[in-house]
Design a protein around this motif. Structure first.
Motif, PDB file in Angstrom:
ATOM      1  N   GLN A 301      10.145  60.819  39.582  1.00  0.00           N
ATOM      2  CA  GLN A 301      10.448  60.385  38.208  1.00  0.00           C
ATOM      3  C   GLN A 301       9.974  58.952  37.960  1.00  0.00           C
ATOM      4  O   GLN A 301       9.704  58.563  36.841  1.00  0.00           O
ATOM      5  CB  GLN A 301      11.962  60.386  37.994  1.00  0.00           C
ATOM      6  N   ILE A 302       9.972  58.169  39.006  1.00  0.00           N
ATOM      7  CA  ILE A 302       9.632  56.743  38.882  1.00  0.00           C
ATOM      8  C   ILE A 302       8.410  56.492  39.764  1.00  0.00           C
ATOM      9  O   ILE A 302       8.363  56.962  40.899  1.00  0.00           O
ATOM     10  CB  ILE A 302      10.824  55.880  39.371  1.00  0.00           C
ATOM     11  N   PRO A 303       7.397  55.775  39.233  1.00  0.00           N
ATOM     12  CA  PRO A 303       6.183  55.569  40.032  1.00  0.00           C
ATOM     13  C   PRO A 303       6.354  54.470  41.094  1.00  0.00           C
ATOM     14  O   PRO A 303       5.765  53.384  40.997  1.00  0.00           O
ATOM     15  CB  PRO A 303       5.139  55.169  38.975  1.00  0.00           C
ATOM     16  N   PHE A 304       7.159  54.766  42.114  1.00  0.00           N
ATOM     17  CA  PHE A 304       7.400  53.773  43.169  1.00  0.00           C
ATOM     18  C   PHE A 304       6.116  53.412  43.928  1.00  0.00           C
ATOM     19  O   PHE A 304       6.073  52.393  44.596  1.00  0.00           O
ATOM     20  CB  PHE A 304       8.462  54.289  44.149  1.00  0.00           C
ATOM     21  N   GLU A 305       5.078  54.270  43.799  1.00  0.00           N
ATOM     22  CA  GLU A 305       3.823  53.960  44.486  1.00  0.00           C
ATOM     23  C   GLU A 305       3.215  52.640  43.996  1.00  0.00           C
ATOM     24  O   GLU A 305       2.405  52.028  44.680  1.00  0.00           O
ATOM     25  CB  GLU A 305       2.810  55.115  44.359  1.00  0.00           C
ATOM     26  N   LEU A 306       3.642  52.180  42.809  1.00  0.00           N
ATOM     27  CA  LEU A 306       3.152  50.883  42.303  1.00  0.00           C
ATOM     28  C   LEU A 306       3.547  49.732  43.237  1.00  0.00           C
ATOM     29  O   LEU A 306       2.966  48.648  43.172  1.00  0.00           O
ATOM     30  CB  LEU A 306       3.719  50.602  40.904  1.00  0.00           C
ATOM     31  N   LEU A 307       4.561  49.945  44.064  1.00  0.00           N
ATOM     32  CA  LEU A 307       5.018  48.882  44.971  1.00  0.00           C
ATOM     33  C   LEU A 307       4.180  48.802  46.240  1.00  0.00           C
ATOM     34  O   LEU A 307       4.289  47.846  47.000  1.00  0.00           O
ATOM     35  CB  LEU A 307       6.485  49.106  45.342  1.00  0.00           C
ATOM     36  N   ILE A 308       3.370  49.822  46.479  1.00  0.00           N
ATOM     37  CA  ILE A 308       2.501  49.798  47.669  1.00  0.00           C
ATOM     38  C   ILE A 308       1.181  49.150  47.264  1.00  0.00           C
ATOM     39  O   ILE A 308       0.366  49.742  46.569  1.00  0.00           O
ATOM     40  CB  ILE A 308       2.227  51.234  48.192  1.00  0.00           C
ATOM     41  N   SER A 309       0.993  47.918  47.693  1.00  0.00           N
ATOM     42  CA  SER A 309      -0.222  47.200  47.289  1.00  0.00           C
ATOM     43  C   SER A 309      -1.444  47.713  48.025  1.00  0.00           C
ATOM     44  O   SER A 309      -2.543  47.729  47.476  1.00  0.00           O
ATOM     45  CB  SER A 309      -0.090  45.714  47.599  1.00  0.00           C
ATOM     46  N   GLU A 310      -1.260  48.084  49.291  1.00  0.00           N
ATOM     47  CA  GLU A 310      -2.415  48.465  50.100  1.00  0.00           C
ATOM     48  C   GLU A 310      -2.000  49.448  51.183  1.00  0.00           C
ATOM     49  O   GLU A 310      -0.854  49.453  51.609  1.00  0.00           O
ATOM     50  CB  GLU A 310      -2.988  47.247  50.841  1.00  0.00           C
ATOM     51  N   HIS A 311      -2.974  50.231  51.642  1.00  0.00           N
ATOM     52  CA  HIS A 311      -2.833  51.020  52.866  1.00  0.00           C
ATOM     53  C   HIS A 311      -3.699  50.339  53.917  1.00  0.00           C
ATOM     54  O   HIS A 311      -4.867  50.063  53.658  1.00  0.00           O
ATOM     55  CB  HIS A 311      -3.326  52.450  52.648  1.00  0.00           C
ATOM     56  N   ARG A 312      -3.127  50.069  55.083  1.00  0.00           N
ATOM     57  CA  ARG A 312      -3.917  49.385  56.121  1.00  0.00           C
ATOM     58  C   ARG A 312      -3.626  50.030  57.471  1.00  0.00           C
ATOM     59  O   ARG A 312      -2.545  50.569  57.710  1.00  0.00           O
ATOM     60  CB  ARG A 312      -3.523  47.910  56.191  1.00  0.00           C
ATOM     61  N   PRO A 313      -4.605  49.927  58.388  1.00  0.00           N
ATOM     62  CA  PRO A 313      -4.333  50.422  59.748  1.00  0.00           C
ATOM     63  C   PRO A 313      -3.392  49.468  60.482  1.00  0.00           C
ATOM     64  O   PRO A 313      -3.373  48.267  60.179  1.00  0.00           O
ATOM     65  CB  PRO A 313      -5.719  50.423  60.408  1.00  0.00           C
ATOM     66  N   LEU A 314      -2.654  50.006  61.423  1.00  0.00           N
ATOM     67  CA  LEU A 314      -1.694  49.202  62.174  1.00  0.00           C
ATOM     68  C   LEU A 314      -2.369  48.011  62.865  1.00  0.00           C
ATOM     69  O   LEU A 314      -1.749  46.953  63.038  1.00  0.00           O
ATOM     70  CB  LEU A 314      -0.999  50.101  63.208  1.00  0.00           C
ATOM     71  N   SER A 315      -3.648  48.177  63.220  1.00  0.00           N
ATOM     72  CA  SER A 315      -4.366  47.086  63.898  1.00  0.00           C
ATOM     73  C   SER A 315      -4.449  45.821  63.040  1.00  0.00           C
ATOM     74  O   SER A 315      -4.648  44.726  63.541  1.00  0.00           O
ATOM     75  CB  SER A 315      -5.766  47.548  64.302  1.00  0.00           C
ATOM     76  N   ASP A 316      -4.255  45.950  61.726  1.00  0.00           N
ATOM     77  CA  ASP A 316      -4.280  44.780  60.826  1.00  0.00           C
ATOM     78  C   ASP A 316      -2.913  44.098  60.704  1.00  0.00           C
ATOM     79  O   ASP A 316      -2.742  43.223  59.848  1.00  0.00           O
ATOM     80  CB  ASP A 316      -4.685  45.214  59.401  1.00  0.00           C
ATOM     81  N   LEU A 317      -1.963  44.484  61.519  1.00  0.00           N
ATOM     82  CA  LEU A 317      -0.575  44.061  61.323  1.00  0.00           C
ATOM     83  C   LEU A 317      -0.408  42.558  61.098  1.00  0.00           C
ATOM     84  O   LEU A 317       0.274  42.128  60.162  1.00  0.00           O
ATOM     85  CB  LEU A 317       0.269  44.515  62.522  1.00  0.00           C
ATOM     86  N   GLU A 318      -1.030  41.753  61.958  1.00  0.00           N
ATOM     87  CA  GLU A 318      -0.831  40.311  61.848  1.00  0.00           C
ATOM     88  C   GLU A 318      -1.365  39.777  60.526  1.00  0.00           C
ATOM     89  O   GLU A 318      -0.729  38.965  59.861  1.00  0.00           O
ATOM     90  CB  GLU A 318      -1.481  39.602  63.023  1.00  0.00           C
ATOM     91  N   GLN A 319      -2.558  40.269  60.144  1.00  0.00           N
ATOM     92  CA  GLN A 319      -3.146  39.855  58.870  1.00  0.00           C
ATOM     93  C   GLN A 319      -2.235  40.256  57.705  1.00  0.00           C
ATOM     94  O   GLN A 319      -2.063  39.507  56.741  1.00  0.00           O
ATOM     95  CB  GLN A 319      -4.537  40.490  58.725  1.00  0.00           C
ATOM     96  N   VAL A 320      -1.645  41.432  57.812  1.00  0.00           N
ATOM     97  CA  VAL A 320      -0.749  41.912  56.750  1.00  0.00           C
ATOM     98  C   VAL A 320       0.424  40.941  56.572  1.00  0.00           C
ATOM     99  O   VAL A 320       0.809  40.609  55.442  1.00  0.00           O
ATOM    100  CB  VAL A 320      -0.258  43.350  57.077  1.00  0.00           C
ATOM    101  N   PHE A 321       0.983  40.468  57.673  1.00  0.00           N
ATOM    102  CA  PHE A 321       2.111  39.525  57.573  1.00  0.00           C
ATOM    103  C   PHE A 321       1.664  38.195  56.960  1.00  0.00           C
ATOM    104  O   PHE A 321       2.402  37.595  56.174  1.00  0.00           O
ATOM    105  CB  PHE A 321       2.806  39.337  58.924  1.00  0.00           C
ATOM    106  N   ASN A 322       0.449  37.774  57.286  1.00  0.00           N
ATOM    107  CA  ASN A 322      -0.049  36.549  56.645  1.00  0.00           C
ATOM    108  C   ASN A 322      -0.271  36.763  55.149  1.00  0.00           C
ATOM    109  O   ASN A 322       0.000  35.867  54.341  1.00  0.00           O
ATOM    110  CB  ASN A 322      -1.317  36.064  57.340  1.00  0.00           C
ATOM    111  N   ASP A 323      -0.715  37.957  54.777  1.00  0.00           N
ATOM    112  CA  ASP A 323      -0.901  38.266  53.352  1.00  0.00           C
ATOM    113  C   ASP A 323       0.447  38.322  52.626  1.00  0.00           C
ATOM    114  O   ASP A 323       0.560  37.911  51.469  1.00  0.00           O
ATOM    115  CB  ASP A 323      -1.626  39.603  53.173  1.00  0.00           C
ATOM    116  N   MET A 324       1.483  38.808  53.329  1.00  0.00           N
ATOM    117  CA  MET A 324       2.813  38.839  52.700  1.00  0.00           C
ATOM    118  C   MET A 324       3.326  37.418  52.511  1.00  0.00           C
ATOM    119  O   MET A 324       3.909  37.081  51.485  1.00  0.00           O
ATOM    120  CB  MET A 324       3.805  39.617  53.565  1.00  0.00           C
ATOM    121  N   LYS A 325       3.112  36.589  53.529  1.00  0.00           N
ATOM    122  CA  LYS A 325       3.559  35.200  53.449  1.00  0.00           C
ATOM    123  C   LYS A 325       2.895  34.500  52.257  1.00  0.00           C
ATOM    124  O   LYS A 325       3.533  33.727  51.543  1.00  0.00           O
ATOM    125  CB  LYS A 325       3.187  34.491  54.755  1.00  0.00           C
TER     126      LYS A 325
END
Ligand SMILES: [Zn+2]
Ligand SMILES: [Zn+2]
Length: 337
Positions: A301-325
């Protein structure tokens, strides 16, 4: 593995094997969360975990192994598991106040290929997900359950004017659910997120960098009274105080964002007394809200997918945390590879 402050490392560890009552899943997707960012920056969490530890707490996946005595589940079942389960025995659990259980079983380690689900979570907070529901949407069950718990405790009435402070994933989830029945005014610090807030139904959005006098603007928009309900979703003590300042007489203020340890706020006693304010702290979720959250996600009913900015492989984990910061992303769906 989280080793400490901003020290997250991808490592080979032994594949988990399920003990009696436990289940192991292959992670379909794990979503990142503001709490993860907070824990990563602070290097730990009072209740949830102590480094060195497996990390990440939102995931959905497929059962690959069952421990002895697990009934009603099969290898191949698609499931989502909450990151905690109450003990069901203590003083609070006996009163159905499950989020106050001092013996919550926590589970961390969703940023991985395999995740072990402890027996109490298998019993109480592991749910089957519909075939057509994507992993990353199912993974949002935990944060949405927290939000639904927050709403359940906020005495929201139809057509209320609700102020939400904070444009993180949690603030935006509050917007999405509350906008169906109330008029939501959203404050945040990021124009891109505020646009998503609008898409999720906020009546008006404001960037506090441009409009810093939040209580002043709220009063202007509410005939001088203030909001019926205020929800704080940043975890900053000064914002807690600002939230209280936005409340009309008789309002409920939900102080939802967890602040750093040992911080305090000031409350004007006159306002609290003569304006009959209700100040609520709300923490985490309960098994009932975990179920409601998954149903709401599955209903689409609600487009919660709007909250997912990106799909990334687990190998990018550290970069993802820097992007969140850097606040470049809201939530990221990580897929093991
Ligand atoms: Zn979370
Ligand atoms: Zn308990």
């Amino acid at each position: 593995m989280l080793y400490g402050q901003e020290d997250l490392r991808l490592e080979e560890v032994a594949d988990p094997t399920p003990a009696a009552g436990e289940v192991v899943i292959q992670v379909g997707a794990a979503t990142t969360c503001g709490t993860d960012l907070k824990v990563w920056r602070r290097g730990g969490h009072a209740k949830m975990l102590k480094p060195p530890t497996l990390f990440g707490h939102e995931a959905a996946g497929q059962i690959v192994a069952l421990g002895a005595g697990v009934q009603g589940w099969q290898v191949g079942d698609r499931i989502v598991a909450n990151n905690s389960a109450p003990c069901t025995q203590c003083f609070f659990c006996q009163r159905q106040e499950y989020s106050l259980c001092p013996n919550l079983t926590w589970n961390n380690g969703t940023f991985a290929k395999y995740l072990k689900i402890p027996a109490p979570i298998v019993q109480q907070n592991m749910l089957r997900i519909p075939d057509e529901l994507p992993w990353e949407l199912a993974a949002m069950t935990e944060p949405l359950a927290c939000v639904l718990h927050g709403i359940g405790r906020s005495q929201v009435k139809e057509s209320d004017r609700v102020v939400i402070l904070g444009d993180g994933a949690i603030g935006l989830m509050f917007v999405a659910v509350l906008a169906e029945k109330t008029e939501v005014l959203l404050w945040g610090g990021n124009d891109h997120r505020l646009v998503i807030g609008k898409k999720l139904g906020a009546a008006q959005t404001f960037n506090y960098h441009q409009i810093p006098d939040i209580p002043g603007v709220v009063k202007e928009l509410t005939d001088g009274w203030g909001a019926d309900v205020v929800i704080e979703a940043t975890g900053v003590p000064s914002v807690w105080e600002n939230a209280i300042a936005c409340a009309r007489p008789g309002a409920t203020v939900n102080l939802f964002g967890g602040c750093p340890r040992d911080t305090t706020i000031s409350v004007n006693t006159e306002q609290l007394h003569y304006s009959e304010l209700t100040l609520k702290g709300v923490f985490h979720n309960t098994p009932e809200y975990v179920r409601t959250a998954l149903s709401l996600l599955a209903s689409r009913q609600i487009p919660f997918e709007l909250l997912i900015s990106e799909h990334r492989p687990l190998s990018d984990l550290e970069q993802v945390f820097n992007d969140m910061k850097a606040r470049k992303v809201i939530k990221v769906a990580l897929t093991p590879c």
